[in-house]
Design an enzyme around this catalytic site. Sequence first.
Site, PDB file in Angstrom:
ATOM      1  N   GLY A  18       0.574  -1.143   0.062  1.00 25.20           N
ATOM      2  CA  GLY A  18       0.407  -0.233  -0.383  1.00 25.20           C
ATOM      3  C   GLY A  18       1.094   1.368  -0.291  1.00 25.20           C
ATOM      4  CD  GLU A  37       9.076  -1.190   6.478  1.00 27.33           C
ATOM      5  OE1 GLU A  37       9.506  -1.724   7.284  1.00 27.33           O
ATOM      6  OE2 GLU A  37       8.070  -0.709   5.686  1.00 27.33           O
ATOM      7  CD  GLN A 121       4.255  -8.521   0.655  1.00 25.88           C
ATOM      8  OE1 GLN A 121       3.582  -8.693   0.877  1.00 25.88           O
ATOM      9  NE2 GLN A 121       3.720  -6.812   1.345  1.00 25.88           N
ATOM     10  CG  LEU A 145       6.179   8.830  13.111  1.00 26.39           C
ATOM     11  CD1 LEU A 145       6.191   9.987  12.412  1.00 26.39           C
ATOM     12  CD2 LEU A 145       4.442   8.322  12.506  1.00 26.39           C
ATOM     13  CE1 TYR A 224      -7.747 -22.487   2.668  1.00 28.10           C
ATOM     14  CE2 TYR A 224      -7.861 -23.107   0.656  1.00 28.10           C
ATOM     15  CZ  TYR A 224      -7.338 -21.689   1.090  1.00 28.10           C
ATOM     16  OH  TYR A 224      -7.628 -20.294   0.553  1.00 28.10           O
ATOM     17  CG  ASP A 308      -3.170  -5.093   5.937  1.00 28.92           C
ATOM     18  OD1 ASP A 308      -3.932  -5.403   4.852  1.00 28.92           O
ATOM     19  OD2 ASP A 308      -1.869  -6.317   6.248  1.00 28.92           O
ATOM     20  N   GLY A 317      -8.533 -15.659  -0.601  1.00 35.27           N
ATOM     21  CA  GLY A 317      -9.558 -15.302  -1.799  1.00 35.27           C
ATOM     22  C   GLY A 317      -8.245 -14.518  -2.131  1.00 35.27           C
TER      23      GLY A 317
END
EC number: 1.14.13.180
Length: 489
Positions: A18, A37, A121, A145, A224, A308, A317
């Site tokens: 994001g 980051e 990712q 931060l 699964y 998030d 999904g």
Amino acid sequence: MALTKPDVDVLVVGGGLGGLSTALFLARRGARVLLVERHASTSVLPKAAGQNPRTMELFRFGGVADEILATDDIRGAQGDFTIKVVERVGGRVPAQLRESFEELVGATEQCTPMPWALAPQDRVEPVLVAHAAKHGAEIRFATELTSFQAGDDGVTARLRDLGTGAESTVSARYLVAADGPRSAIRESLGITRHGHGTLAHFMGVIFEADLTAVVPPGSTGWYYLQHPDFTGTFGPTDRPNRHTFYVRYDPERGERPEDYTPQRCTELIRLAVDAPGLVPDILDIQAWDMAAYIADRWREGPVLLVGDAAKVTPPTGGMGGNTAIGHGFDVAWKLAAVLRGEAGERLLDSYGADGSLVSRLVVDESLAIYAQRMAPHLLGSVPEERGTAQVVLGFRYRSTAVAAEDDDPEPTEDPRRPSGRPGFRAPHVWIEQDGTRRSTVELFGDCWVLLAAPEGGAWGQAAARAARIWASASTSISSAAMSPPPPAN
């Protein structure tokens, strides 16, 4: 607090999907962006893998689609993608969900010119970093931060270099909080969340082992696992012999993350793949919670939430990372419009209104899939599936930024039969432009776009006049006169 000349236009805190998407799309629009980051680098783990066609459309807007597809090493096996509910990998299959990439592509290929992808990712993030930096964004890793003050004129933030300990102050017109599900920024602002909460606790294991006897080379299937001794999932990655294994643990039964040592995880992996003598190389073990939350507010003055920090969805999904990228695109173009003087501050309020609506669709769909595959006790208490195509390509924005012409409350439509009504994604239609066949989706990107039929010359002239007026403000307006494509040979 008065910030007459902020150091940057936007400070982005958090360098996941994001945050990096926000930085990329802002930088492409000429905004001065600083992203910090706290980790020393981009993700070293696959985490969220897979990009749906809408995400690939956004990546095309960002100029990174081809590079993402080039990193997608297992894309050639998409047609063999299956999801199985089994006791152990390679064992009897009591239930196989007919969710192959071939079927997913069949449901979306007439709605978009872009393909599905399976890039993980840890391959995607470096691409976003490189392109954001190319367009002028400053990316600082190992930087956190420590505090911030927000007011009507912007934000003043204190940053700490985790390598040297040095602290600095930066001023920004806006702060984008992309600092994850436990967002310290969100919590400091007192922004609450609603939703189903924590659904389950998992240990995630990344390991390497030669499993060719159990998992065919190049397989992209996902399992699964309903083993008598545990519940979990198993899947390959894009790297040879590297796999992911997730096992559920229950704190109410006294189970703790620290119980899952490399030795214990090795035992469970052996059970999962029915290989008693297997010696896996355990690369990483991490605890994480499966949860479903949506923030009650997505904006507090000059602070906006993405990823998030704004919403948490079950990974079933595969829509969590994709939605975070969508947040980055939406917040970026709206911030850029305000920074350029093209829109007022009220446009930023529409970001949360639209984002929370789509996030509800994503969370509901993910919950429905989770109940079907892993938690049948939830069936009946969660919404039914709408279908991936509707959630990904058929959603509708209903904020005040949209000049809706009807009061239809339905949040989605079948993208295979698009209505073209305001608020829906622009339909994919093959057109001819300057003698070239292309999709209407390809006409969009970093600028305002006017679509006009051949008889809409007056609209084109108006767009040209507006473009000349706004030229000094770095505003770009594109108009396209469309004709039907020539018949296919």
